[in-house]
Every structure is written in structure tokens, then in C-alpha cells.
Design a protein around this motif. Structure first.
Motif, PDB file in Angstrom:
ATOM      1  N   ALA A 124       0.829  -1.203   0.000  1.00 44.19           N
ATOM      2  CA  ALA A 124       0.000   0.000   0.000  1.00 44.19           C
ATOM      3  C   ALA A 124       0.866   1.258   0.000  1.00 44.19           C
ATOM      4  CB  ALA A 124      -0.929  -0.009   1.212  1.00 44.19           C
ATOM      5  N   ALA A 125       1.975   1.221   0.757  1.00 39.23           N
ATOM      6  CA  ALA A 125       2.895   2.358   0.787  1.00 39.23           C
ATOM      7  C   ALA A 125       3.533   2.586  -0.573  1.00 39.23           C
ATOM      8  CB  ALA A 125       3.970   2.135   1.850  1.00 39.23           C
ATOM      9  N   ALA A 126       3.821   1.497  -1.290  1.00 34.22           N
ATOM     10  CA  ALA A 126       4.403   1.623  -2.633  1.00 34.22           C
ATOM     11  C   ALA A 126       3.438   2.342  -3.574  1.00 34.22           C
ATOM     12  CB  ALA A 126       4.755   0.238  -3.183  1.00 34.22           C
ATOM     13  N   ALA A 127       2.168   1.924  -3.552  1.00 33.26           N
ATOM     14  CA  ALA A 127       1.168   2.563  -4.405  1.00 33.26           C
ATOM     15  C   ALA A 127       0.990   4.024  -4.021  1.00 33.26           C
ATOM     16  CB  ALA A 127      -0.160   1.815  -4.299  1.00 33.26           C
ATOM     17  N   LEU A 128       0.968   4.316  -2.719  1.00 35.33           N
ATOM     18  CA  LEU A 128       0.775   5.689  -2.255  1.00 35.33           C
ATOM     19  C   LEU A 128       1.954   6.570  -2.648  1.00 35.33           C
ATOM     20  CD1 LEU A 128      -0.989   7.640  -0.637  1.00 35.33           C
ATOM     21  CD2 LEU A 128       0.239   6.923   1.427  1.00 35.33           C
ATOM     22  N   ALA A 129       3.181   6.078  -2.465  1.00 35.47           N
ATOM     23  CA  ALA A 129       4.368   6.859  -2.831  1.00 35.47           C
ATOM     24  C   ALA A 129       4.370   7.153  -4.324  1.00 35.47           C
ATOM     25  CB  ALA A 129       5.638   6.110  -2.425  1.00 35.47           C
ATOM     26  N   PHE A 130       4.017   6.144  -5.123  1.00 34.68           N
ATOM     27  CA  PHE A 130       3.959   6.337  -6.577  1.00 34.68           C
ATOM     28  C   PHE A 130       2.968   7.430  -6.941  1.00 34.68           C
ATOM     29  CE2 PHE A 130       1.882   5.435 -10.621  1.00 34.68           C
ATOM     30  CZ  PHE A 130       2.964   5.365 -11.483  1.00 34.68           C
ATOM     31  N   LEU A 131       1.765   7.402  -6.339  1.00 31.76           N
ATOM     32  CA  LEU A 131       0.723   8.361  -6.697  1.00 31.76           C
ATOM     33  C   LEU A 131       1.032   9.759  -6.166  1.00 31.76           C
ATOM     34  CD1 LEU A 131      -2.460   6.162  -6.182  1.00 31.76           C
ATOM     35  CD2 LEU A 131      -1.413   6.885  -8.344  1.00 31.76           C
ATOM     36  N   ILE A 132       1.712   9.849  -5.026  1.00 30.82           N
ATOM     37  CA  ILE A 132       2.042  11.164  -4.477  1.00 30.82           C
ATOM     38  C   ILE A 132       2.998  11.914  -5.412  1.00 30.82           C
ATOM     39  CG2 ILE A 132       3.338  12.326  -2.635  1.00 30.82           C
ATOM     40  CD1 ILE A 132       2.090  10.379  -0.665  1.00 30.82           C
ATOM     41  N   VAL A 133       4.004  11.205  -5.937  1.00 28.12           N
ATOM     42  CA  VAL A 133       4.972  11.872  -6.812  1.00 28.12           C
ATOM     43  C   VAL A 133       4.554  11.831  -8.282  1.00 28.12           C
ATOM     44  CG1 VAL A 133       6.868  11.407  -5.220  1.00 28.12           C
ATOM     45  CG2 VAL A 133       6.392   9.790  -7.056  1.00 28.12           C
ATOM     46  N   THR A 134       3.517  11.050  -8.598  1.00 29.57           N
ATOM     47  CA  THR A 134       3.026  10.961  -9.979  1.00 29.57           C
ATOM     48  C   THR A 134       1.510  11.111  -9.983  1.00 29.57           C
ATOM     49  OG1 THR A 134       4.739   9.253 -10.231  1.00 29.57           O
ATOM     50  CG2 THR A 134       3.342   9.651 -12.133  1.00 29.57           C
ATOM     51  N   PRO A 135       0.989  12.238  -9.485  1.00 30.08           N
ATOM     52  CA  PRO A 135      -0.480  12.371  -9.375  1.00 30.08           C
ATOM     53  C   PRO A 135      -1.186  12.377 -10.722  1.00 30.08           C
ATOM     54  CG  PRO A 135       0.608  14.473  -8.948  1.00 30.08           C
ATOM     55  CD  PRO A 135       1.686  13.446  -9.015  1.00 30.08           C
ATOM     56  N   TYR A 136      -0.494  12.835 -11.765  1.00 33.41           N
ATOM     57  CA  TYR A 136      -1.149  12.936 -13.059  1.00 33.41           C
ATOM     58  C   TYR A 136      -1.337  11.574 -13.718  1.00 33.41           C
ATOM     59  CZ  TYR A 136      -0.541  17.897 -12.508  1.00 33.41           C
ATOM     60  OH  TYR A 136      -0.603  19.166 -12.026  1.00 33.41           O
ATOM     61  N   PHE A 137      -0.806  10.522 -13.103  1.00 31.53           N
ATOM     62  CA  PHE A 137      -1.067   9.172 -13.590  1.00 31.53           C
ATOM     63  C   PHE A 137      -2.562   8.884 -13.550  1.00 31.53           C
ATOM     64  CE2 PHE A 137      -1.299   4.539 -13.370  1.00 31.53           C
ATOM     65  CZ  PHE A 137      -0.377   4.162 -14.328  1.00 31.53           C
ATOM     66  N   LEU A 138      -3.251   9.474 -12.539  1.00 30.93           N
ATOM     67  CA  LEU A 138      -4.702   9.335 -12.448  1.00 30.93           C
ATOM     68  C   LEU A 138      -5.434  10.560 -12.982  1.00 30.93           C
ATOM     69  CD1 LEU A 138      -5.109   7.709  -8.904  1.00 30.93           C
ATOM     70  CD2 LEU A 138      -5.120   6.585 -11.123  1.00 30.93           C
ATOM     71  N   LEU A 139      -4.893  11.747 -12.713  1.00 25.59           N
ATOM     72  CA  LEU A 139      -5.590  12.974 -13.094  1.00 25.59           C
ATOM     73  C   LEU A 139      -5.639  13.165 -14.608  1.00 25.59           C
ATOM     74  CD1 LEU A 139      -4.161  15.393 -10.364  1.00 25.59           C
ATOM     75  CD2 LEU A 139      -6.360  14.197 -10.379  1.00 25.59           C
ATOM     76  N   HIS A 140      -4.610  12.727 -15.313  1.00 32.39           N
ATOM     77  CA  HIS A 140      -4.557  12.841 -16.773  1.00 32.39           C
ATOM     78  C   HIS A 140      -4.345  11.457 -17.383  1.00 32.39           C
ATOM     79  CE1 HIS A 140      -3.386  17.406 -16.954  1.00 32.39           C
ATOM     80  NE2 HIS A 140      -4.583  17.180 -16.439  1.00 32.39           N
ATOM     81  N   ALA A 141      -5.275  10.548 -17.088  1.00 30.33           N
ATOM     82  CA  ALA A 141      -5.125   9.159 -17.518  1.00 30.33           C
ATOM     83  C   ALA A 141      -5.025   9.037 -19.032  1.00 30.33           C
ATOM     84  CB  ALA A 141      -6.299   8.316 -16.996  1.00 30.33           C
ATOM     85  N   GLY A 142      -5.743   9.889 -19.751  1.00 30.01           N
ATOM     86  CA  GLY A 142      -5.691   9.839 -21.213  1.00 30.01           C
ATOM     87  C   GLY A 142      -4.299  10.126 -21.739  1.00 30.01           C
ATOM     88  N   ALA A 143      -3.648  11.149 -21.160  1.00 28.46           N
ATOM     89  CA  ALA A 143      -2.286  11.485 -21.580  1.00 28.46           C
ATOM     90  C   ALA A 143      -1.320  10.360 -21.220  1.00 28.46           C
ATOM     91  CB  ALA A 143      -1.848  12.796 -20.924  1.00 28.46           C
ATOM     92  N   VAL A 144      -1.549   9.709 -20.077  1.00 23.98           N
ATOM     93  CA  VAL A 144      -0.703   8.589 -19.677  1.00 23.98           C
ATOM     94  C   VAL A 144      -0.777   7.463 -20.701  1.00 23.98           C
ATOM     95  CG1 VAL A 144      -0.399   6.758 -17.957  1.00 23.98           C
ATOM     96  CG2 VAL A 144      -0.818   9.098 -17.209  1.00 23.98           C
TER      97      VAL A 144
END
Length: 228
Positions: A124-144
Motif C-alpha cells: 500500500a505504501a508503494a502505491a501511495l508513494a507512486f501516486l504522491i509523486v506521480t499524481p497525473y497518472f490518475l488525473l490525466h489518464a488519457g495522456a498517460v
């Protein structure tokens, strides 16, 4: 004991295997004279960040073999999350992490409940750390998705035309010897063979990461010298 032995122990903490410390120091010295590694460390690239966070994650994984507590596993997960955020194929750290957990639990599929819960907290910490430093992975999913399709292009001049097995052979027979020099590459191969012949937990985990990483970069359609 020699003074340098006591210095390593004081830096690494009690119970540290001196032979592993010596291997680490030798590895660091060899890395410092590899032209590709040195040149990439002098510019801002994801490769350098992934190398740093990948090494940090491996260090935390090795420490977790002696201390599989929730705190230690959360540190492992955080480091892995940052490594994957730098380069996606650093996800090769995850199966190595799970292997270290199984080695601690005697090879059982789930292990003792507290240790398994600690591992889940780390994931869970791995997923959270990833999303904290890469928030646009979810916010701009189309661009990803568009960027990933670009990164996963099947052809590139001078870097395509091989199967996954062919890519692996290319890395082992050309890219790594070119970076390390043949004597060091052969010594590394001999060391890996020795680990597999007489496996112990820490060296086995290190060898497993080398294998998992080579498999992960070989699975892509392209092959690049710098990915090693």
C-alpha cells in the motif's frame, strides 16, 4: 579485527555480513568507472533517479530479511514506489520483494499473519508513494495512455527486430560486457553461478533482482544499451 572491518560494521549496524559489505564496496568502485553510468549520472535523466531509488529499495529489502516489521516494509514500499515512478520497469523490484518475504517465511505461500500484514502495508505504501509523486497518472489518464503507447513503440532504428529471448541474449552478450568489460562481466556471471549453487538469502535476493530486471527490459519490443 582489522580497523576497516569495524568501520563497515559501524556504518551498517550490528550483524552486518562483512563479506556482503565488501562486495558492495567493490561494486560501487567498479560502477564509478563505467563510462555509461558516469555519463548518465552527470545529466538529469530518469535512468539516474531509477538507479538511486532502485538501490535504496534493494538495501531496504535486504534489511527487511532481518527485520520484517511493518515499519521496515513500509520503507521498502516507499522506495519501490519512487523507483517505479522514475522508470516503470523498476516494477521488477516487486517480485524480488515478495521472494524475500517467502524466504523469511520458509517458503510458505502466505507466511505468518503479522508478517503478511506488514507486507500488505508495504505494498500500500508503494502505491501511495507512486501516486504522491506521480499524481497525473490518475488525473490525466488519457495522456498517460498516449505516452505509454509512444513508449511502447514496436520499432526504432537500431533498437528493434529482436524477440524477448533475442533481447536478453543481446543484453548478456553485448550490452553488459560493453559496459562492464568482459573480465568484470565474466566475474559477475561466475558470482551469480556461485550464489545459485550455494544459495543464501541476501545474495540470492540480489541475484534474483538482476534476473528479474533483465527479464523486464527484455520483454519490451525495443532494446537499449542504457536500460542496463
Amino acid at each position: 579485527k582489522p580497523r576497516h572491518h569495524m568501520l563497515f560494521v559501524s556504518l551498517a549496524g550490528p550483524g552486518t555480513n562483512f563479506a556482503l559489505m565488501a562486495v558492495g564496496v567493490i561494486g560501487a568502485l567498479l560502477t564509478s568507472v563505467i563510462p555509461l553510468s558516469v555519463s548518465y549520472a552527470q545529466v538529469v535523466r530518469t535512468d539516474s533517479a531509477a538507479t538511486f531509488f532502485g538501490l535504496l529499495a534493494m538495501w531496504c529489502i535486504l534489511k527487511s530479511l532481518d527485520d520484517p516489521s511493518s515499519r521496515r516494509q513500509v520503507l521498502v514500499g516507499t522506495a519501490i514506489g519512487l523507483a517505479v515512478a522514475s522508470r516503470y520497469f523498476m516494477a521488477a523490484l516487486v517480485p524480488v520483494w515478495i521472494l524475500s518475504h517467502l524466504l523469511n517465511e520458509g517458503g510458505g505461500p502466505f507466511g505468518r499473519r503479522p508478517a503478511t500484514l506488514a507486507l500488505l502495508k508495504g505494498l500500500a505504501a508503494a502505491a501511495l508513494a507512486f501516486l504522491i509523486v506521480t499524481p497525473y497518472f490518475l488525473l490525466h489518464a488519457g495522456a498517460v495512455v498516449r505516452d505509454l503507447r509512444l513508449e511502447l513503440e514496436p520499432t526504432h532504428l537500431g533498437a528493434d527486430g529482436l524477440s524477448p529471448v533475442g533481447n536478453l541474449g543481446w543484453y548478456l552478450a553485448w550490452a553488459l560486457p560493453q559496459s562492464l568489460s568482459w573480465p568484470i562481466a565474466l566475474a559477475a556471471l561466475a558470482g551469480a553461478a556461485a550464489v545459485l549453487k550455494r544459495p543464501r538469502r541476501q545474495p540470492l535476493v540480489l541475484a534474483a533482482f538482476v534476473g528479474a530486471f533483465l527479464v523486464s527490459i527484455s520483454a519490451w519490443d525495443l532494446h537499449w544499451h542504457r536500460w542496463t
